[in-house]
Write an enzyme that holds these catalytic residues in place. Structure first.
Site, PDB file in Angstrom:
ATOM      1  N   CYS A  47      -7.090 -10.803  -1.202  1.00 30.95           N
ATOM      2  CA  CYS A  47      -5.989 -11.088  -2.116  1.00 30.95           C
ATOM      3  C   CYS A  47      -5.232 -12.302  -1.574  1.00 30.95           C
ATOM      4  O   CYS A  47      -5.203 -12.535  -0.364  1.00 30.95           O
ATOM      5  CB  CYS A  47      -5.075  -9.864  -2.204  1.00 30.95           C
ATOM      6  SG  CYS A  47      -3.533 -10.132  -3.119  1.00 30.95           S
ATOM      7  N   HIS A  48      -4.586 -13.046  -2.464  1.00 29.46           N
ATOM      8  CA  HIS A  48      -3.861 -14.242  -2.020  1.00 29.46           C
ATOM      9  C   HIS A  48      -2.762 -13.911  -1.020  1.00 29.46           C
ATOM     10  O   HIS A  48      -2.416 -14.748  -0.169  1.00 29.46           O
ATOM     11  CB  HIS A  48      -3.266 -14.991  -3.225  1.00 29.46           C
ATOM     12  CG  HIS A  48      -2.742 -16.336  -2.868  1.00 29.46           C
ATOM     13  ND1 HIS A  48      -1.424 -16.570  -2.572  1.00 29.46           N
ATOM     14  CD2 HIS A  48      -3.378 -17.530  -2.710  1.00 29.46           C
ATOM     15  CE1 HIS A  48      -1.251 -17.846  -2.265  1.00 29.46           C
ATOM     16  NE2 HIS A  48      -2.424 -18.449  -2.347  1.00 29.46           N
ATOM     17  N   HIS A  69      -5.618  -5.501   2.308  1.00 31.41           N
ATOM     18  CA  HIS A  69      -4.831  -4.425   1.687  1.00 31.41           C
ATOM     19  C   HIS A  69      -5.355  -4.020   0.319  1.00 31.41           C
ATOM     20  O   HIS A  69      -4.716  -3.227  -0.373  1.00 31.41           O
ATOM     21  CB  HIS A  69      -3.364  -4.853   1.573  1.00 31.41           C
ATOM     22  CG  HIS A  69      -3.132  -6.004   0.650  1.00 31.41           C
ATOM     23  ND1 HIS A  69      -3.402  -7.304   1.029  1.00 31.41           N
ATOM     24  CD2 HIS A  69      -2.695  -6.067  -0.626  1.00 31.41           C
ATOM     25  CE1 HIS A  69      -3.123  -8.107   0.025  1.00 31.41           C
ATOM     26  NE2 HIS A  69      -2.699  -7.382  -1.006  1.00 31.41           N
ATOM     27  N   GLU A  70      -6.520  -4.535  -0.063  1.00 34.80           N
ATOM     28  CA  GLU A  70      -7.098  -4.188  -1.361  1.00 34.80           C
ATOM     29  C   GLU A  70      -8.492  -3.623  -1.069  1.00 34.80           C
ATOM     30  O   GLU A  70      -9.412  -4.378  -0.748  1.00 34.80           O
ATOM     31  CB  GLU A  70      -7.179  -5.464  -2.211  1.00 34.80           C
ATOM     32  CG  GLU A  70      -7.318  -5.223  -3.694  1.00 34.80           C
ATOM     33  CD  GLU A  70      -7.209  -6.518  -4.485  1.00 34.80           C
ATOM     34  OE1 GLU A  70      -6.109  -6.813  -4.982  1.00 34.80           O
ATOM     35  OE2 GLU A  70      -8.214  -7.235  -4.605  1.00 34.80           O
ATOM     36  N   CYS A 102      11.913  10.842  -1.926  1.00 33.32           N
ATOM     37  CA  CYS A 102      13.130  10.044  -2.057  1.00 33.32           C
ATOM     38  C   CYS A 102      13.576   9.952  -3.523  1.00 33.32           C
ATOM     39  O   CYS A 102      12.869  10.373  -4.443  1.00 33.32           O
ATOM     40  CB  CYS A 102      12.919   8.643  -1.479  1.00 33.32           C
ATOM     41  SG  CYS A 102      11.806   7.598  -2.465  1.00 33.32           S
ATOM     42  N   CYS A 113       9.505   3.335  -3.513  1.00 31.03           N
ATOM     43  CA  CYS A 113       9.743   4.367  -2.504  1.00 31.03           C
ATOM     44  C   CYS A 113      10.600   3.850  -1.350  1.00 31.03           C
ATOM     45  O   CYS A 113      10.331   2.790  -0.783  1.00 31.03           O
ATOM     46  CB  CYS A 113       8.381   4.843  -1.975  1.00 31.03           C
ATOM     47  SG  CYS A 113       8.474   6.030  -0.626  1.00 31.03           S
ATOM     48  N   ARG A 117       8.121   1.507   0.862  1.00 31.22           N
ATOM     49  CA  ARG A 117       8.163   0.246   0.130  1.00 31.22           C
ATOM     50  C   ARG A 117       7.551  -0.867   0.990  1.00 31.22           C
ATOM     51  O   ARG A 117       7.650  -0.855   2.219  1.00 31.22           O
ATOM     52  CB  ARG A 117       9.610  -0.095  -0.220  1.00 31.22           C
ATOM     53  CG  ARG A 117       9.763  -1.234  -1.197  1.00 31.22           C
ATOM     54  CD  ARG A 117      11.230  -1.466  -1.526  1.00 31.22           C
ATOM     55  NE  ARG A 117      11.895  -0.262  -2.015  1.00 31.22           N
ATOM     56  CZ  ARG A 117      13.148  -0.236  -2.448  1.00 31.22           C
ATOM     57  NH1 ARG A 117      13.866  -1.356  -2.438  1.00 31.22           N
ATOM     58  NH2 ARG A 117      13.700   0.892  -2.881  1.00 31.22           N
ATOM     59  N   ARG A 372     -11.762 -12.654  -7.483  1.00 29.57           N
ATOM     60  CA  ARG A 372     -11.790 -11.641  -6.441  1.00 29.57           C
ATOM     61  C   ARG A 372     -13.173 -11.672  -5.783  1.00 29.57           C
ATOM     62  O   ARG A 372     -14.201 -11.669  -6.456  1.00 29.57           O
ATOM     63  CB  ARG A 372     -11.528 -10.234  -7.005  1.00 29.57           C
ATOM     64  CG  ARG A 372     -10.042  -9.919  -7.140  1.00 29.57           C
ATOM     65  CD  ARG A 372      -9.371  -9.880  -5.769  1.00 29.57           C
ATOM     66  NE  ARG A 372      -7.974  -9.497  -5.823  1.00 29.57           N
ATOM     67  CZ  ARG A 372      -6.955 -10.359  -5.909  1.00 29.57           C
ATOM     68  NH1 ARG A 372      -7.193 -11.655  -6.001  1.00 29.57           N
ATOM     69  NH2 ARG A 372      -5.704  -9.933  -5.935  1.00 29.57           N
TER      70      ARG A 372
END
Length: 379
Positions: A47-48, A69-70, A102, A113, A117, A372
């Protein structure tokens, strides 16, 4: 033979310093602690955002670090207190989370969250402030609580969505970040009506996902706005049927769009991070009912400036984070949309490379060739 409770040695692509090629290293991955899970990553995507922080354009450069993270993978083991995941579950790790406790998580209106977050500066786990990655006894930092450029990684349970095991991980892994961000911005926040007009600012992966949301919603006119006209042909696959390059006009692009659409579009979605594009996206929607949604992340010193009469004339400006999806509650349903052929994911995936060639994925993104690129961990 079970590896639960043991340190696992595996390959990871480590960023030792800013902008330098990632290095495939053997690292040690510690067992999950309280409220954590250890995942075997099978497919990850670039991802960028990974590129942005690898180039050290982010807030506080932190190295050495494992980006990514993907992704899609399988639960290898769970830590103390984890009850809703078990070894063998198919999952998508997500850069944000859902603690379910929360005020944000309990609200039907928010997915931000308090506990989980997004935090781009944190390089360790929440429970003890330590990293689960190390090499030669020295810690390697985490990224976005996911660090999926590793054959095994450890995440907080609240940042892991359990999905249908029949879903192909090599496809649905892209849903854990950019696709949901853009698609959700349109279907969950802009909510265009059938037959309406939608302007999409920025035709990168997130913008194309926003266009896909407009297509699925039945929008009649989907206007793509981008400074790079080379993106226009590809965007047709995602339902974009009209195009505007601001550089081709000697007036503000919002005026161009207003003239094209008899006063403005019904909805607009901004996916660039340019504050000027944000202003244009707001000012190009029709008075009385127009809604503009901001997705892109601006520079920290940017300021949004528009005349207050634009609000008084009943235009609405909204912002969104991760398409307003709650990761654990909503992602499984997005995967089902793909399984039911209601959401087309395959067309976002333009390249695939083995893990050993991960730097090629960076080259493809930096040269603008890929939307992608899937990285196959087991090749």
């Amino acid at each position: 033979m079970s590896t639960a409770g043991q340190v696992i040695k595996c390959r990871a692509a480590v960023a030792w310093e800013a902008g330098k090629p990632l290095s495939i290293e053997e690292v040690e991955v510690a067992p999950p602690q309280k409220e954590e899970v250890r995942l075997k990553i099978l497919f990850t995507s670039l991802c960028h955002t990974d590129v942005y922080f690898w180039e050290a354009k982010g807030q506080h450069p932190l190295f050495p670090r494992i980006y990514g993270h993907e992704a899609g993978g399988i639960v290898e083991s769970v830590g103390e207190g984890v009850t809703d995941l078990q070894p063998g579950d198919h999952v998508l790790p997500v850069f944000t989370g859902e603690c379910k406790e929360c005020r944000h998580c309990k609200s039907e209106e928010s997915n931000m969250c308090d506990l989980l977050r997004i935090n781009t500066d944190r390089g360790t786990m929440l429970s003890d402030g330590k990293s689960r990655f190390s090499k030669d006894g020295k810690p390697i930092y985490h990224f976005l609580g996911t660090s999926t450029f590793s054959e095994y990684t450890v995440c907080h349970v609240g940042s892991v969505a359990k999905i249908n095991p029949a879903a192909p991980l090599e496809k649905v892994c892209v849903l854990s970040c950019g696709i949901c961000t853009g698609f959700g911005a349109t279907v969950n926040v802009a909510k265009p009506k059938k037959g309406s007009s939608v302007a999409i600012f920025g035709l990168g992966a997130v913008g194309l996902a926003a266009a896909e949301g407009a297509r699925v919603s039945g929008a009649a006119r989907i206007i793509g706005v981008d400074l790079n006209s080379n993106r226009f042909e590809e965007a047709k696959k995602f339902g974009v049927n009209e195009f505007v390059n601001p550089k081709d006009h000697n007036k503000p692009v919002q005026e161009v769009i207003a003239e094209m659409t008899d006063g403005g579009v019904d909805r607009s979605v901004e996916c660039t991070g340019s504050v000027q594009a944000m202003i244009s996206a707001f000012e190009c929607v029709h008075d009385g009912w127009g809604v503009a949604v901001l997705v892109g992340v601006p520079n920290k010193d940017d300021a949004f400036k528009t005349h207050p009469v634009n609000f008084l004339n009943e235009r609405t400006l909204k912002g969104t984070f991760y398409g307003n999806y709650k990761p654990r509650s909503d992602l499984p349903g997005v995967v089902e949309m793909y399984m039911n052929k209601e959401l087309e994911v395959d067309k976002f995936i333009t390249h695939s490379v083995p893990f050993a060639e991960i730097n090629k994925a960076f080259d493809l993104m930096l040269s603008g060739q890929s939307i992608r690129c899937i990285i196959r961990m087991e090749d």
